[in-house]
Design a protein around this motif. Structure first.
Motif, PDB file in Angstrom:
ATOM      1  N   UNK A   1       0.820  -1.195   0.000  1.00  0.00           N
ATOM      2  CA  UNK A   1       0.000   0.000   0.000  1.00  0.00           C
ATOM      3  C   UNK A   1       0.867   1.265   0.000  1.00  0.00           C
ATOM      4  N   UNK A   2       1.912   1.286   0.831  1.00  0.00           N
ATOM      5  CA  UNK A   2       2.787   2.453   0.909  1.00  0.00           C
ATOM      6  C   UNK A   2       3.427   2.775  -0.441  1.00  0.00           C
ATOM      7  N   UNK A   3       4.034   1.794  -1.148  1.00  0.00           N
ATOM      8  CA  UNK A   3       4.616   2.120  -2.456  1.00  0.00           C
ATOM      9  C   UNK A   3       3.577   2.648  -3.458  1.00  0.00           C
ATOM     10  N   UNK A   4       2.365   2.115  -3.400  1.00  0.00           N
ATOM     11  CA  UNK A   4       1.309   2.591  -4.287  1.00  0.00           C
ATOM     12  C   UNK A   4       0.933   4.027  -4.011  1.00  0.00           C
ATOM     13  N   UNK A   5       0.805   4.377  -2.734  1.00  0.00           N
ATOM     14  CA  UNK A   5       0.478   5.751  -2.354  1.00  0.00           C
ATOM     15  C   UNK A   5       1.593   6.696  -2.798  1.00  0.00           C
ATOM     16  N   UNK A   6       2.830   6.269  -2.647  1.00  0.00           N
ATOM     17  CA  UNK A   6       3.964   7.094  -3.070  1.00  0.00           C
ATOM     18  C   UNK A   6       3.908   7.299  -4.590  1.00  0.00           C
ATOM     19  N   UNK A   7       3.711   6.222  -5.338  1.00  0.00           N
ATOM     20  CA  UNK A   7       3.657   6.323  -6.804  1.00  0.00           C
ATOM     21  C   UNK A   7       2.529   7.246  -7.255  1.00  0.00           C
ATOM     22  N   UNK A   8       1.366   7.118  -6.626  1.00  0.00           N
ATOM     23  CA  UNK A   8       0.229   7.968  -7.000  1.00  0.00           C
ATOM     24  C   UNK A   8       0.494   9.438  -6.706  1.00  0.00           C
ATOM     25  N   UNK A   9       0.938   9.750  -5.491  1.00  0.00           N
ATOM     26  CA  UNK A   9       1.076  11.159  -5.099  1.00  0.00           C
ATOM     27  C   UNK A   9       2.349  11.821  -5.607  1.00  0.00           C
ATOM     28  N   UNK A  10       3.350  11.019  -5.956  1.00  0.00           N
ATOM     29  CA  UNK A  10       4.626  11.593  -6.364  1.00  0.00           C
ATOM     30  C   UNK A  10       4.827  11.603  -7.883  1.00  0.00           C
ATOM     31  N   UNK A  11       4.047  10.786  -8.621  1.00  0.00           N
ATOM     32  CA  UNK A  11       4.257  10.711 -10.070  1.00  0.00           C
ATOM     33  C   UNK A  11       2.939  10.742 -10.836  1.00  0.00           C
ATOM     34  N   UNK A  12       2.078   9.743 -10.600  1.00  0.00           N
ATOM     35  CA  UNK A  12       0.897   9.535 -11.434  1.00  0.00           C
ATOM     36  C   UNK A  12      -0.078  10.709 -11.371  1.00  0.00           C
ATOM     37  N   UNK A  13      -0.547  11.062 -10.186  1.00  0.00           N
ATOM     38  CA  UNK A  13      -1.551  12.124 -10.070  1.00  0.00           C
ATOM     39  C   UNK A  13      -1.018  13.504 -10.451  1.00  0.00           C
ATOM     40  N   UNK A  14       0.229  13.856 -10.072  1.00  0.00           N
ATOM     41  CA  UNK A  14       0.736  15.147 -10.563  1.00  0.00           C
ATOM     42  C   UNK A  14       0.804  15.211 -12.095  1.00  0.00           C
ATOM     43  N   UNK A  15       1.300  14.139 -12.725  1.00  0.00           N
ATOM     44  CA  UNK A  15       1.405  14.157 -14.185  1.00  0.00           C
ATOM     45  C   UNK A  15       0.035  14.201 -14.856  1.00  0.00           C
ATOM     46  N   UNK A  16      -0.936  13.461 -14.310  1.00  0.00           N
ATOM     47  CA  UNK A  16      -2.296  13.524 -14.855  1.00  0.00           C
ATOM     48  C   UNK A  16      -2.888  14.924 -14.710  1.00  0.00           C
ATOM     49  N   UNK A  17      -2.669  15.549 -13.567  1.00  0.00           N
ATOM     50  CA  UNK A  17      -3.196  16.896 -13.332  1.00  0.00           C
ATOM     51  C   UNK A  17      -2.547  17.915 -14.248  1.00  0.00           C
ATOM     52  N   UNK A  18      -1.220  17.817 -14.397  1.00  0.00           N
ATOM     53  CA  UNK A  18      -0.508  18.729 -15.296  1.00  0.00           C
ATOM     54  C   UNK A  18      -1.036  18.559 -16.720  1.00  0.00           C
ATOM     55  N   UNK A  19      -1.119  17.317 -17.173  1.00  0.00           N
ATOM     56  CA  UNK A  19      -1.598  17.050 -18.529  1.00  0.00           C
ATOM     57  C   UNK A  19      -3.006  17.533 -18.766  1.00  0.00           C
ATOM     58  N   UNK A  20      -3.880  17.291 -17.801  1.00  0.00           N
ATOM     59  CA  UNK A  20      -5.278  17.709 -17.931  1.00  0.00           C
ATOM     60  C   UNK A  20      -5.391  19.222 -17.991  1.00  0.00           C
ATOM     61  N   UNK A  21      -4.726  19.913 -17.055  1.00  0.00           N
ATOM     62  CA  UNK A  21      -4.846  21.374 -17.046  1.00  0.00           C
ATOM     63  C   UNK A  21      -4.207  21.980 -18.292  1.00  0.00           C
ATOM     64  N   UNK A  22      -3.085  21.425 -18.728  1.00  0.00           N
ATOM     65  CA  UNK A  22      -2.434  21.950 -19.937  1.00  0.00           C
ATOM     66  C   UNK A  22      -3.310  21.733 -21.174  1.00  0.00           C
ATOM     67  N   UNK A  23      -4.001  20.587 -21.228  1.00  0.00           N
ATOM     68  CA  UNK A  23      -4.908  20.320 -22.350  1.00  0.00           C
ATOM     69  C   UNK A  23      -6.074  21.309 -22.356  1.00  0.00           C
ATOM     70  N   UNK A  24      -6.536  21.676 -21.163  1.00  0.00           N
ATOM     71  CA  UNK A  24      -7.662  22.607 -21.054  1.00  0.00           C
ATOM     72  C   UNK A  24      -7.233  24.066 -21.190  1.00  0.00           C
ATOM     73  N   UNK A  25      -5.986  24.366 -20.834  1.00  0.00           N
ATOM     74  CA  UNK A  25      -5.478  25.743 -20.884  1.00  0.00           C
ATOM     75  C   UNK A  25      -4.049  25.721 -21.422  1.00  0.00           C
ATOM     76  N   UNK A  26      -3.884  25.524 -22.753  1.00  0.00           N
ATOM     77  CA  UNK A  26      -2.542  25.371 -23.318  1.00  0.00           C
ATOM     78  C   UNK A  26      -1.655  26.611 -23.202  1.00  0.00           C
TER      79      UNK A  26
END
Length: 150
Positions: A1-26
């Motif tokens: 569980x700990x490695x998954x939480x780290x992967x989500x909060x340190x890589x996956x979710x930030x990159x998804x958020x950056x990509x989503x916001x950039x797609x909506x506001x290039x």
């Protein structure tokens, strides 16, 4: 569980958020988006989750990460949890107040950088502590990148 939480909060979710916001506001500055979303997820959400766990289950951090079995160590871990929740509050609120991203990135860089170096100094690290060390140094590097590039 700990490695998954780290992967989500340190890589996956930030990159998804950056990509989503950039797609909506290039027209948005990509460096700002990196700072905004890594601060929110890696400093805000991760430290909030860690802080709450330290407050409500201090034995996990004491025993699992630091290999300290002394029940008195739990008092210090709870206070570490309070500090983590305080830092997380600044980072979480920075998603609504853009002016707060830089101070939150600075606090995150200092906290994670020093914590990562402290883990690095420990030559008898556990696997969990290795994950903590690598992720701490990773977010410190991202925060320093943002602070120097912004």
């Amino acid at each position: 569980m700990y490695p998954g939480m780290i992967a989500l909060t340190m890589i996956v979710l930030p990159l998804l958020s950056i990509g989503t916001e950039y797609a909506l506001a290039p027209d948005e500055d990509p460096v700002f988006l990196i700072g905004k979303w890594f601060v929110f997820w890696a400093v805000g959400v991760r430290l909030l989750l860690a802080g709450l766990r330290q407050i409500f289950d201090p034995a996990f951090t004491a025993a699992t990460i630091f290999k300290i079995e002394d029940p008195d160590a739990r008092k210090v871990v709870v206070e570490l949890g309070f500090g983590n929740v305080a830092i997380a509050s600044l980072a979480l609120l920075s998603v609504h107040w853009a002016d707060w991203v830089t101070p939150a990135a600075l606090v995150g860089a200092v906290f994670y950088g020093l914590a990562g170096l402290q883990h690095l100094r420990n030559r008898q690290r556990t696997g969990t502590e290795n994950i903590a060390m690598a992720s701490d140094l990773w977010i410190a590097a991202i925060a320093i990148f943002y602070l120097t590039a912004a």
